[in-house]
Design a protein around this motif. Structure first.
Motif, PDB file in Angstrom:
ATOM      1  N   THR A  49      -1.088   8.220  10.694  1.00 54.29           N
ATOM      2  CA  THR A  49      -0.866   7.562   9.390  1.00 54.29           C
ATOM      3  C   THR A  49      -1.609   6.242   9.264  1.00 54.29           C
ATOM      4  O   THR A  49      -1.299   5.432   8.400  1.00 54.29           O
ATOM      5  CB  THR A  49       0.641   7.334   9.084  1.00 54.29           C
ATOM      6  OG1 THR A  49       1.143   6.240   9.864  1.00 54.29           O
ATOM      7  CG2 THR A  49       1.460   8.581   9.363  1.00 54.29           C
ATOM      8  N   LEU A  50      -2.604   6.011  10.116  1.00 52.90           N
ATOM      9  CA  LEU A  50      -3.438   4.817   9.980  1.00 52.90           C
ATOM     10  C   LEU A  50      -4.489   5.010   8.893  1.00 52.90           C
ATOM     11  O   LEU A  50      -5.076   4.034   8.417  1.00 52.90           O
ATOM     12  CB  LEU A  50      -4.125   4.493  11.311  1.00 52.90           C
ATOM     13  CG  LEU A  50      -3.193   4.117  12.459  1.00 52.90           C
ATOM     14  CD1 LEU A  50      -3.984   3.972  13.752  1.00 52.90           C
ATOM     15  CD2 LEU A  50      -2.435   2.837  12.155  1.00 52.90           C
ATOM     16  N   ASP A  51      -4.743   6.238   8.519  1.00 52.87           N
ATOM     17  CA  ASP A  51      -5.671   6.571   7.442  1.00 52.87           C
ATOM     18  C   ASP A  51      -5.097   7.757   6.696  1.00 52.87           C
ATOM     19  O   ASP A  51      -4.271   8.509   7.239  1.00 52.87           O
ATOM     20  CB  ASP A  51      -7.058   6.895   8.018  1.00 52.87           C
ATOM     21  CG  ASP A  51      -8.163   6.788   6.978  1.00 52.87           C
ATOM     22  OD1 ASP A  51      -7.857   6.477   5.801  1.00 52.87           O
ATOM     23  OD2 ASP A  51      -9.341   7.001   7.335  1.00 52.87           O
ATOM     24  N   LEU A  68       4.727   9.160   1.233  1.00 57.77           N
ATOM     25  CA  LEU A  68       5.342   7.850   1.416  1.00 57.77           C
ATOM     26  C   LEU A  68       4.466   6.749   0.842  1.00 57.77           C
ATOM     27  O   LEU A  68       3.245   6.787   0.962  1.00 57.77           O
ATOM     28  CB  LEU A  68       5.572   7.585   2.912  1.00 57.77           C
ATOM     29  CG  LEU A  68       6.471   8.570   3.659  1.00 57.77           C
ATOM     30  CD1 LEU A  68       6.554   8.187   5.134  1.00 57.77           C
ATOM     31  CD2 LEU A  68       7.859   8.629   3.041  1.00 57.77           C
ATOM     32  N   ASN A  69       5.101   5.736   0.235  1.00 53.78           N
ATOM     33  CA  ASN A  69       4.323   4.571  -0.197  1.00 53.78           C
ATOM     34  C   ASN A  69       4.001   3.713   1.028  1.00 53.78           C
ATOM     35  O   ASN A  69       4.469   3.981   2.132  1.00 53.78           O
ATOM     36  CB  ASN A  69       5.069   3.771  -1.269  1.00 53.78           C
ATOM     37  CG  ASN A  69       6.399   3.213  -0.788  1.00 53.78           C
ATOM     38  OD1 ASN A  69       6.565   2.839   0.372  1.00 53.78           O
ATOM     39  ND2 ASN A  69       7.370   3.133  -1.704  1.00 53.78           N
ATOM     40  N   SER A  74       4.662   2.299   6.613  1.00 48.35           N
ATOM     41  CA  SER A  74       4.618   1.338   7.712  1.00 48.35           C
ATOM     42  C   SER A  74       5.880   1.419   8.556  1.00 48.35           C
ATOM     43  O   SER A  74       5.822   1.403   9.797  1.00 48.35           O
ATOM     44  CB  SER A  74       4.430  -0.070   7.154  1.00 48.35           C
ATOM     45  OG  SER A  74       4.396  -1.019   8.196  1.00 48.35           O
ATOM     46  N   ALA A  75       7.031   1.509   7.908  1.00 48.13           N
ATOM     47  CA  ALA A  75       8.297   1.612   8.629  1.00 48.13           C
ATOM     48  C   ALA A  75       8.373   2.925   9.402  1.00 48.13           C
ATOM     49  O   ALA A  75       8.841   2.960  10.553  1.00 48.13           O
ATOM     50  CB  ALA A  75       9.463   1.501   7.651  1.00 48.13           C
ATOM     51  N   PHE A  76       7.902   3.998   8.782  1.00 51.59           N
ATOM     52  CA  PHE A  76       7.901   5.306   9.439  1.00 51.59           C
ATOM     53  C   PHE A  76       7.003   5.272  10.679  1.00 51.59           C
ATOM     54  O   PHE A  76       7.371   5.761  11.745  1.00 51.59           O
ATOM     55  CB  PHE A  76       7.395   6.370   8.455  1.00 51.59           C
ATOM     56  CG  PHE A  76       7.322   7.748   9.040  1.00 51.59           C
ATOM     57  CD1 PHE A  76       8.416   8.590   9.017  1.00 51.59           C
ATOM     58  CD2 PHE A  76       6.137   8.217   9.617  1.00 51.59           C
ATOM     59  CE1 PHE A  76       8.346   9.873   9.567  1.00 51.59           C
ATOM     60  CE2 PHE A  76       6.058   9.485  10.160  1.00 51.59           C
ATOM     61  CZ  PHE A  76       7.165  10.311  10.135  1.00 51.59           C
TER      62      PHE A  76
END
Length: 220
Positions: A49-51, A68-69, A74-76
């Motif tokens: 999820t970095l990109d 996800l927004n 970020s939290a995930f």
């Protein structure tokens, strides 16, 4: 546990990933190999999820992360994914214990709980006596084990590693590789490892070959 469906990614006119479908089970250790420029690191970054992909779905532990927004993502990421990079990326001004505690603090743990969990991870790595040392006082192998402890402190669903042993000498490289399998056996940890190391790839549960942005074959 990790599901990728139809993942594509381009940078300008260059299409790096060309429709990747891949499923990784909980507790698997999977290596991703291929020539430079094949799309390995890009795939790992999308998986972590970095990109974001241009198209396709990324599902991790039952959550479709594409939906996800940025705040939720970020939290995930902090909760579900641990990262290990080739050059440990420890903060030089902090001790080993403080470096390991950072993801737990970001998650909202109290300082006491974060330090306790960090020490547990350092003990698991056999580094409890190095807890107060800063990175400049650690060997290359110790730094990378601290980085693994940091990746594990929030007990993520998956640890994603990009050339984790690429900067190590032969002895430390072999010790790090053994550590991954020990952590899988002891914690049920899932690992996805981008590597050029044929010795490591040959030991993993599965080897994913990427050439020109596509998965060519899998070796069991």
């Amino acid at each position: 546990m990790i599901e990728l469906e139809g993942i594509t990614k381009s940078f300008g006119s260059l299409q790096v990933l060309k429709g990747i479908d891949l499923t990784i089970a909980k507790g698997e250790i999977v290596s991703i190999v291929g020539p430079s420029g094949a799309g390995k690191t890009t795939l790992l970054q999308i998986m972590g999820t970095l990109d974001r992909p241009d198209s396709g779905r990324v599902v991790l532990n039952g959550t479709e992360v594409n939906r996800l927004n940025e705040k939720a993502l970020s939290a995930f990421r902090n909760k579900e994914i641990g990262f290990v990079f080739q050059f440990h990326q420890l903060l030089p001004e902090f001790t080993a214990l403080e470096n390991v505690a950072i993801p737990a603090l970001i998650r909202g743990e109290s300082a006491g709980n974060a330090r306790r969990k960090a020490m547990e991870m350092l003990e698991l790595m056999g580094l409890q006596d190095r807890a107060s040392h800063k990175p400049a006082e650690l060997s290359g192998g110790e730094k990378q084990r601290v980085a693994v402890a940091r990746a594990l402190v929030n007990r993520p669903s998956a640890v994603l590693a990009d050339e984790p042993s690429g900067s190590l000498d032969t002895q430390n490289k072999e010790e790090l590789h053994r550590l991954f399998f020990d952590l899988r056996d002891r914690l049920g940890q899932t690992f996805v490892i981008v590597t050029h190391d044929e010795g490591l790839a040959s030991k993993t549960d599965r080897t994913i070959h990427i050439i020109d942005g596509k998965i060519k074959k899998e070796e069991l």
